[in-house]
Scaffold this active site. Structure first.
Site, PDB file in Angstrom:
ATOM      1  N   HIS A 252     -12.516   5.303   3.640  1.00  0.00           N
ATOM      2  CA  HIS A 252     -11.052   5.364   3.485  1.00  0.00           C
ATOM      3  C   HIS A 252     -10.642   6.754   3.042  1.00  0.00           C
ATOM      4  O   HIS A 252     -10.345   6.948   1.869  1.00  0.00           O
ATOM      5  CB  HIS A 252     -10.601   4.333   2.450  1.00  0.00           C
ATOM      6  CG  HIS A 252      -9.152   3.980   2.533  1.00  0.00           C
ATOM      7  ND1 HIS A 252      -8.178   4.646   1.830  1.00  0.00           N
ATOM      8  CD2 HIS A 252      -8.516   3.021   3.236  1.00  0.00           C
ATOM      9  CE1 HIS A 252      -6.995   4.092   2.073  1.00  0.00           C
ATOM     10  NE2 HIS A 252      -7.184   3.101   2.926  1.00  0.00           N
TER      11      HIS A 252
ATOM     12  N   ILE B 287      -8.564   9.013   0.616  1.00  0.00           N
ATOM     13  CA  ILE B 287      -7.364   8.539  -0.068  1.00  0.00           C
ATOM     14  C   ILE B 287      -7.718   7.234  -0.774  1.00  0.00           C
ATOM     15  O   ILE B 287      -8.309   6.337  -0.165  1.00  0.00           O
ATOM     16  CB  ILE B 287      -6.208   8.272   0.932  1.00  0.00           C
ATOM     17  CG1 ILE B 287      -5.828   9.564   1.671  1.00  0.00           C
ATOM     18  CG2 ILE B 287      -4.993   7.694   0.211  1.00  0.00           C
ATOM     19  CD1 ILE B 287      -4.875   9.328   2.833  1.00  0.00           C
TER      20      ILE B 287
ATOM     21  N   GLU C  34      -5.039  -2.923  -8.413  1.00  0.00           N
ATOM     22  CA  GLU C  34      -6.096  -3.526  -9.226  1.00  0.00           C
ATOM     23  C   GLU C  34      -6.299  -2.764 -10.533  1.00  0.00           C
ATOM     24  O   GLU C  34      -6.514  -3.374 -11.583  1.00  0.00           O
ATOM     25  CB  GLU C  34      -7.405  -3.577  -8.432  1.00  0.00           C
ATOM     26  CG  GLU C  34      -8.592  -4.108  -9.222  1.00  0.00           C
ATOM     27  CD  GLU C  34      -8.474  -5.564  -9.665  1.00  0.00           C
ATOM     28  OE1 GLU C  34      -9.165  -5.921 -10.641  1.00  0.00           O
ATOM     29  OE2 GLU C  34      -7.709  -6.334  -9.050  1.00  0.00           O
TER      30      GLU C  34
END
Length: 143
Positions: free
Chosen positions: A46, A52, A60
Site C-alpha cells: 500500500h 501511504i 484503528e
C-alpha cells in the site's frame, strides 16, 4: 505511558499495535502518538513505490487510543474487558500519512451509558488533520 504500559492495557500486538506512546490522559481525553515507519508490513502493498498508511489503520489507531482511555479511566474490570467497535460515523481523510510522519491521536469521550460509549477522534500530522471521525464502541467481557 510508554509501550510496555500500553501493552498491559491493550490486547493488540505487532503488527497491529498502533499506539507507541501516550502523551496526555485525563478523565475524558487522551493524546497519543503513532510513529509511522517505512518498515511496517502494510507499506509492502500500500502502495509499492508510493507508501501511504491506509485510512482504516488510522481509524484503528484512534480506536486503540480510545480503548486505552476507556480501560484506564472508565472500566471497572479492565483485565477482563475488551472494547469493540459498534459504529463509525463521519470518517474523513484529509491528508496522506507517509513513512516518517508522527500521527498524533486525540480522542475525546462523549456520552457513556452502561457499557456503550461514543467518542470523537482526530489524527494529525504536524498540526494538519489527517483523519477525523465519530465512533461508538461497547465494553464486552473477554472470553
Amino acid at each position: 505511558m510508554h509501550i510496555e504500559d500500553i501493552k498491559k492495557v491493550l490486547p493488540h500486538r505487532y503488527p497491529f499495535l498502533l499506539v507507541d506512546r501516550v502523551l496526555e490522559k485525563g478523565d475524558d481525553k487522551i493524546v497519543a502518538i503513532k510513529n509511522v515507519t517505512v518498515n511496517e508490513e502494510f507499506f509492502n502493498g500500500h502502495f509499492p513505490g508510493q507508501p501511504i498508511m491506509p485510512g482504516v489503520l488510522q481509524v484503528e489507531a484512534l480506536a486503540q487510543a480510545g480503548a486505552i482511555l476507556l480501560m484506564t479511566e472508565k472500566v471497572e474490570d479492565p483485565e477482563n474487558s475488551l472494547m469493540v467497535f459498534t459504529g463509525i460515523k463521519n470518517a474523513k481523510f484529509r491528508r496522506q500519512v507517509v513513512p516518517g510522519d508522527q500521527l498524533k491521536l486525540e480522542v475525546t469521550l462523549g456520552s457513556m451509558r452502561r457499557n456503550f460509549v461514543v467518542m470523537t477522534g482526530v489524527a494529525t500530522v504536524d498540526g494538519e488533520v489527517a483523519c477525523e471521525l465519530e465512533a461508538s464502541a461497547a465494553i464486552v467481557p473477554k472470553q
